[in-house]
Design a protein around this motif. Structure first.
Motif, PDB file in Angstrom:
ATOM      1  N   HIS A 109     -24.997  11.647 -11.818  1.00 58.69           N
ATOM      2  CA  HIS A 109     -25.019  10.202 -11.605  1.00 58.69           C
ATOM      3  C   HIS A 109     -24.645   9.902 -10.165  1.00 58.69           C
ATOM      4  O   HIS A 109     -23.582   9.336  -9.880  1.00 58.69           O
ATOM      5  N   THR A 110     -25.493  10.282  -9.253  1.00 57.30           N
ATOM      6  CA  THR A 110     -25.209  10.077  -7.834  1.00 57.30           C
ATOM      7  C   THR A 110     -26.513  10.082  -7.046  1.00 57.30           C
ATOM      8  O   THR A 110     -27.595   9.987  -7.629  1.00 57.30           O
ATOM      9  N   ASP A 111     -26.419  10.203  -5.743  1.00 52.40           N
ATOM     10  CA  ASP A 111     -27.593  10.090  -4.886  1.00 52.40           C
ATOM     11  C   ASP A 111     -28.588  11.221  -5.112  1.00 52.40           C
ATOM     12  O   ASP A 111     -28.225  12.318  -5.521  1.00 52.40           O
ATOM     13  N   GLN A 152     -28.799   9.784 -13.476  1.00 54.04           N
ATOM     14  CA  GLN A 152     -28.900   8.416 -12.991  1.00 54.04           C
ATOM     15  C   GLN A 152     -28.984   8.516 -11.487  1.00 54.04           C
ATOM     16  O   GLN A 152     -28.000   8.807 -10.813  1.00 54.04           O
ATOM     17  N   SER A 203     -30.254   7.327  -7.500  1.00 56.65           N
ATOM     18  CA  SER A 203     -30.557   6.218  -6.607  1.00 56.65           C
ATOM     19  C   SER A 203     -31.105   6.795  -5.307  1.00 56.65           C
ATOM     20  O   SER A 203     -30.653   7.838  -4.842  1.00 56.65           O
ATOM     21  N   SER A 204     -32.080   6.124  -4.725  1.00 60.20           N
ATOM     22  CA  SER A 204     -32.698   6.519  -3.459  1.00 60.20           C
ATOM     23  C   SER A 204     -33.109   7.991  -3.431  1.00 60.20           C
ATOM     24  O   SER A 204     -32.658   8.762  -2.580  1.00 60.20           O
ATOM     25  N   PHE A 251     -32.240   4.684 -13.628  1.00 59.71           N
ATOM     26  CA  PHE A 251     -31.849   4.140 -12.340  1.00 59.71           C
ATOM     27  C   PHE A 251     -30.632   3.264 -12.560  1.00 59.71           C
ATOM     28  O   PHE A 251     -30.491   2.636 -13.606  1.00 59.71           O
ATOM     29  N   PRO A 252     -29.706   3.182 -11.587  1.00 59.18           N
ATOM     30  CA  PRO A 252     -28.450   2.460 -11.803  1.00 59.18           C
ATOM     31  C   PRO A 252     -28.657   0.964 -11.951  1.00 59.18           C
ATOM     32  O   PRO A 252     -29.476   0.364 -11.279  1.00 59.18           O
ATOM     33  N   SER A 253     -27.879   0.381 -12.887  1.00 62.59           N
ATOM     34  CA  SER A 253     -27.867  -1.066 -13.074  1.00 62.59           C
ATOM     35  C   SER A 253     -26.713  -1.426 -13.971  1.00 62.59           C
ATOM     36  O   SER A 253     -25.814  -0.632 -14.194  1.00 62.59           O
ATOM     37  N   PRO A 295     -32.497   0.884 -16.123  1.00 64.71           N
ATOM     38  CA  PRO A 295     -33.096   0.864 -14.792  1.00 64.71           C
ATOM     39  C   PRO A 295     -33.411  -0.544 -14.318  1.00 64.71           C
ATOM     40  O   PRO A 295     -33.892  -1.369 -15.052  1.00 64.71           O
ATOM     41  N   ALA A 318     -34.576  -0.729 -10.754  1.00 62.42           N
ATOM     42  CA  ALA A 318     -35.064  -0.424  -9.408  1.00 62.42           C
ATOM     43  C   ALA A 318     -36.330  -1.198  -9.131  1.00 62.42           C
ATOM     44  O   ALA A 318     -36.975  -1.726 -10.019  1.00 62.42           O
ATOM     45  N   THR A 322     -41.546   7.359  -7.990  1.00 54.46           N
ATOM     46  CA  THR A 322     -40.832   8.364  -8.777  1.00 54.46           C
ATOM     47  C   THR A 322     -41.583   8.789 -10.038  1.00 54.46           C
ATOM     48  O   THR A 322     -41.528   9.956 -10.440  1.00 54.46           O
TER      49      THR A 322
END
Length: 569
Positions: A167-169, A192, A194-195, A221-223, A240, A242, A250
């Motif tokens: 759960h990170t980049d 999870q 992001s970017s 995706f984070p939310s 998600p 995003a 993706t």
């Protein structure tokens, strides 16, 4: 530059890195030590299995010291210490402290690892069964650099890894680490991201070949978190949110990896487009699918395409913010062979919807679902709508239905005969939840007569959520209210804002219909809508139901005493 280390040094500095002892050798050591007159050992410590069990109960911070105590405890203590990593930092701390430093505010690798240090690292990573990385960490970048120089094959660094939560980049450094963590033994992946970088997506696309036995996959995706939509047994779900551009970037990589996972049993993913969704429909082992439709604009209208649909599913859950989108998605499928179909609305604010929209949805559901296979249907949303039980007609022929749950803000008008007509074709029904906090003055509700008929038609019921008129007692005998009909195994009864005049009479009737029911469930009053129940009215009705529960408790005590007395006579 500054060295990065704990005050106590690295784990590698505390533990011997010599060749490990096998379990057979350890048992031999134990027996030898036990026979030595200078070493008095408790008989329990002569059994290696007992030693392993002891290590399970040692405080986690004490395990390195225990592992250093003797050869007997080294292996089992290290196994417990490294089995489940809550971050990747221990992978750095297990190495000599002079390998890493700080340069321009970032953690960097200062020198390469020699064969001895790689041996230390592999000694620990081979014990890892699960890794959880829940936030950004300074060690990701140096570990990524470290992985690039690994002399072993990727699968050999974590040969026993079963579960990975990331759960990170999605940086290129993260990709370099994951390339080593995507191993054939991996069974569960929860991501999870992001970017995500291009390199990250490239590694992700190879998941199907690197982890052919993967069984559970959640990719999000984070939310925001929507805890109120899901039962507590189910883990918290992140939805998600995003941008469409990021999803379009993706989705092809995710779709390719999923298409190769022939042993995948459970999946949570966003709408991958027609081609990606077809891949989902072709997965032979898939049994549980959570599909987020909110991220796609494709279902704002009916699709001219007809997709094969889903076969042999245990559960299909659709996440929506518009019921029409769910209707359009279902209409694009030839069939849904799923035992459980669920609709979850994650709309931030309740909407107002016409009864026609609901009728259209259930009509499409009735055309698409396998009537012989469907055993559970649930719809959880915050729609404000007034309707009647006719909307459920397309499901009347689902004779194996055991659960029907409709949550939140529906005002469903029903008389006693309407309730009977609804459940007549569902003799196996166990859970009925279709009415919670209705507008009493605007909605027809059944009486105790309807409830009694319900029990006769559905004798397997264990949970009922319904609003009934408890003031209509004509024809009800308080001594035998069911006239011989009762339910001895009901576990949960929710009657919310059912109108009441006499708590005692209501308790007498309920104790007759449900002899083993200890109380009416009042947990839902915390979420009572203020537009239907002003605070003063809500407090008054809650006090009445609390009085009912006191009577039910008293009846159960008297019944228990009578039974005990009868047994002694």
């Amino acid at each position: 530059m500054a060295d990065v280390s704990d005050d106590d040094g690295s784990v590698a500095d505390q533990i011997d890195d010599s060749e490990e002892t096998s379990s057979d050798e350890l048992n031999a050591v134990v027996r030898k030590d036990a026979s030595s007159p200078s070493l008095a050992m408790h008989p329990a410590l002569q059994n290696f299995d007992i030693i392993c069990t002891i290590c399970l109960y040692v405080h986690h911070r004490s395990l390195p010291a225990l592992a250093s105590t003797s050869r007997i405890f080294e292996r089992p203590a290290l196994d417990v210490l490294w089995r489940n990593l809550q971050s990747m930092e221990p992978l750095v701390k297990c190495l000599p402290s002079d390998l890493f430093g700080i340069e321009l505010g970032r953690m960097v690798l200062l020198k390469p690892l020699d064969a001895r240090i790689w041996g230390i690292l592999c000694k620990y990573t081979s014990r890892v069964h699960s890794i959880t990385q829940s936030d950004r960490s300074a060690v990701i970048e140096p570990l990524g650099s470290l992985m690039l120089s690994c002399p072993s094959t990727p699968a050999s660094l974590f040969p026993n890894l079963r579960k990975l939560e990331w759960h990170t980049d999605g940086t290129h450094c993260a990709a370099e680490f994951l390339r080593m963590a995507f191993v054939p033994t991996l069974l569960s992946l929860d991501m999870q991201i992001s970017s995500p970088s291009t390199i990250f997506l490239s590694v992700l696309s190879s998941l199907g070949t690197l982890c052919p036995d993967l069984q559970i996959m959640n990719i999000l995706f984070p939310s925001a978190t929507h805890d109120n939509l899901f039962p507590s047994a189910t883990r918290d779900i992140l939805f998600p949110s995003a941008t469409h551009d990021l999803l379009r970037k993706t989705s092809p990589f995710v779709a390719q990896s999923i298409s190769q996972l022939h042993r995948l049993q459970g999946l949570f993913v966003w709408d991958l487009g027609n081609q990606g969704n077809e891949h989902l429909m072709q997965l032979p082992a898939l049994r549980t699918l959570w599909l987020d439709l909110k991220t796609s604009s494709a279902w704002g209208r009916r699709s001219p395409l007809q997709l094969p649909g889903f076969r042999d599913l245990d559960s299909l859950i659709l996440l929506i913010d518009n019921l029409e989108h769910a209707s359009h998605f279902l209409s694009s499928l030839q069939v849904i062979e799923s035992e459980n179909i669920g609709i979850r609305s994650t709309a931030a604010h309740p909407s107002t919807r016409s009864s026609t929209t609901l009728s259209q949805f259930f009509a499409i559901l009735g055309e698409t679902c396998d009537h012989n296979n469907l055993i559970s249907f649930s719809l959880l949303e915050s729609t404000k709508v007034s309707t009647n039980l006719d909307i459920f007609k397309p499901l009347y022929t689902c004779h194996n239905l055991t659960r029907l749950l409709v949550e939140h803000s529906w005002n469903i008008s029903m008389a006693d005969e309407d309730l009977c007509q609804l459940v007549r074709g569902w003799p196996k029904l166990q859970v009925l939840n279709i009415s919670r906090f209705v507008a009493i003055n605007e909605t027809a509700i059944p009486t105790f007569h309807g409830l009694i008929s319900l029990l006769g038609l559905c004798p397997a019921l264990t949970s009922i959520t319904l609003v009934i008129d408890t003031t209509e007692l004509d024809g009800i005998d308080l001594k035998t209210p069911g006239g011989g009909i009762c339910n001895n195994h009901l576990e949960k009864l929710v009657l919310t804002n059912s109108p009441m005049e006499s708590p005692l009479n209501v308790a007498l009737i309920l104790s007759g219909l449900f002899p083993n029911l200890l109380k009416v469930d009042l947990g839902c009053w915390d979420s009572a809508p203020k537009n239907l129940l002003p605070p003063k009215q809500s407090a008054t009705q809650l006090e009445q139901w609390q009085a009912v529960n006191l009577f039910l408790l008293g009846f159960s005590v008297v019944r228990e005493r009578f039974t005990e007395t009868g047994q002694k006579l």
